[in-house]
Design an enzyme around this catalytic site. Structure first.
Site, PDB file in Angstrom:
ATOM      1  N   PRO A   1       0.809  -1.217   0.000  1.00  0.00           N
ATOM      2  CA  PRO A   1       0.000   0.000   0.000  1.00  0.00           C
ATOM      3  C   PRO A   1       0.849   1.277   0.000  1.00  0.00           C
ATOM      4  CG  PRO A   1      -0.567  -1.445   1.853  1.00  0.00           C
ATOM      5  CD  PRO A   1       0.552  -2.089   1.140  1.00  0.00           C
TER       6      PRO A   1
ATOM      7  N   GLU B   1       2.225  -7.172   9.283  1.00  0.00           N
ATOM      8  CA  GLU B   1       2.244  -5.732   9.510  1.00  0.00           C
ATOM      9  C   GLU B   1       3.157  -5.023   8.521  1.00  0.00           C
ATOM     10  OE1 GLU B   1       0.644  -4.309  12.736  1.00  0.00           O
ATOM     11  OE2 GLU B   1      -0.399  -6.035  11.910  1.00  0.00           O
TER      12      GLU B   1
ATOM     13  N   ARG C   1      -3.453  -8.905 -20.253  1.00  0.00           N
ATOM     14  CA  ARG C   1      -4.477  -8.646 -21.268  1.00  0.00           C
ATOM     15  C   ARG C   1      -4.040  -7.673 -22.350  1.00  0.00           C
ATOM     16  NH1 ARG C   1      -7.392  -4.129 -20.787  1.00  0.00           N
ATOM     17  NH2 ARG C   1      -9.264  -4.855 -21.834  1.00  0.00           N
TER      18      ARG C   1
ATOM     19  N   ASP D   1      -9.776   1.018 -24.765  1.00  0.00           N
ATOM     20  CA  ASP D   1     -10.228   0.885 -23.385  1.00  0.00           C
ATOM     21  C   ASP D   1     -10.310   2.227 -22.705  1.00  0.00           C
ATOM     22  OD1 ASP D   1     -10.230  -1.814 -23.557  1.00  0.00           O
ATOM     23  OD2 ASP D   1      -8.385  -2.114 -22.415  1.00  0.00           O
TER      24      ASP D   1
HETATM   25 CL1  6GU Z   1      -0.298  -3.905  -2.925  1.00  0.00          CL
HETATM   26  N1  6GU Z   1      -1.258  -4.612  -0.597  1.00  0.00           N
HETATM   27  C1  6GU Z   1      -2.126  -4.488   0.404  1.00  0.00           C
HETATM   28  N2  6GU Z   1      -1.997  -5.294   1.477  1.00  0.00           N
HETATM   29  N3  6GU Z   1      -3.101  -3.597   0.426  1.00  0.00           N
HETATM   30  C2  6GU Z   1      -3.198  -2.811  -0.643  1.00  0.00           C
HETATM   31  C3  6GU Z   1      -2.346  -2.890  -1.734  1.00  0.00           C
HETATM   32  C4  6GU Z   1      -1.356  -3.802  -1.674  1.00  0.00           C
HETATM   33  N4  6GU Z   1      -2.713  -1.966  -2.650  1.00  0.00           N
HETATM   34  C5  6GU Z   1      -3.758  -1.353  -2.124  1.00  0.00           C
HETATM   35  N5  6GU Z   1      -4.053  -1.850  -0.921  1.00  0.00           N
END
Ligand code: 6GU
Length: 229
Positions: A87, A114, A151, A166
């Protein structure tokens, strides 16, 4: 193209890799996808891959050893584009799907727990997130990347290059689509689509695309305006 996915939950990929367009791309040998359970590379007696954080605190931290060894086990891993999904990464977009689809070899690391030992980051070229929300692990993110990249590889989608129109490829959302029946319980298909005038149909579709984008995605609409100036 070869995609190696480092994961603690390889079975999460079973359905993804055995259905629809992904399974066909694999069968046609356009992509080869391997899921590698890096727990198998753990040196510890109980195949532990995580440990408590130095400095204390709650939760566990994914250690570097099993990931390092799993990476080393992949032939020519040095040449591959190595992506860590987290994230904390840059937000994935269509543009990257096109860019990465030109690679011969991609390695994706899925995290859990974590966090990662900070030194794991140095083993990878880029960090990618799929959006501003938190998932329980990186597997779904790795599938999203794998799907979006696969794709757009030539010959994966049959009526080829249909993905060039797209949404996002030209900063516009797609126009509405309709199929039979022309009248479903009083809900009618727009007249213009029924009259066979292809020039008018194209104009209507473009109009709808622009209108939708303006209403729903003002951010994209701004980018689109720049392309026509
Ligand atoms: Cl790559 N991993 C996790 N755990 N949560 C996320 C993510 C990745 N991308 C958005 N949320």
């Amino acid at each position: 193209m070869k995609i190696d996915i480092l994961t603690l939950f390889p079975r999460m990929f079973d359905g993804f890799l055995t259905e629809s367009i992904m399974s066909r791309a694999i069968e046609n040998k356009i992509v080869e996808i391997n899921c590698i359970d890096f727990r198998e590379f753990s040196n510890s007696k109980h195949k532990k891959v995580d440990d408590s954080p130095y400095g204390g605190g709650a939760g566990m931290v994914l250690g570097i050893q099993s990931i390092y060894d799993a990476l080393q086990s992949i032939p020519n891993y040095q040449e591959a584009l190595k992506i860590m999904v987290t994230p904390q990464g840059k937000t994935f977009k269509q543009e990257y799907a096109y860019e990465y689809s030109k690679q011969d070899h991609i390695i994706i690391l899925c995290g859990h727990y974590e966090g990662y030992d900070e030194r794991i980051r140095e083993l990878f070229d880029i960090e990618i997130s799929i959006g501003d929300y938190v998932l329980t692990g990186g597997e779904l993110a790795a599938m999203v990347l794998t799907d979006a990249i696969t794709r757009v590889i030539p010959n994966v989608i049959s009526n080829d290059d249909s993905h060039l129109n797209d949404s996002f490829s030209n900063h516009l959302l797609e126009h509405p689509h309709y199929t039979r029946p022309a009248d479903f319980m009083g809900k009618k298909v727009p007249e213009v689509l029924l009259n066979g005038n292809h020039k008018l149909i194209e104009e209507w579709r473009m109009d709808q695309s622009v209108k939708r984008t303006k209403e729903r995605r003002p951010d994209l609409y701004k980018k689109y305006l720049k392309t026509i100036k």
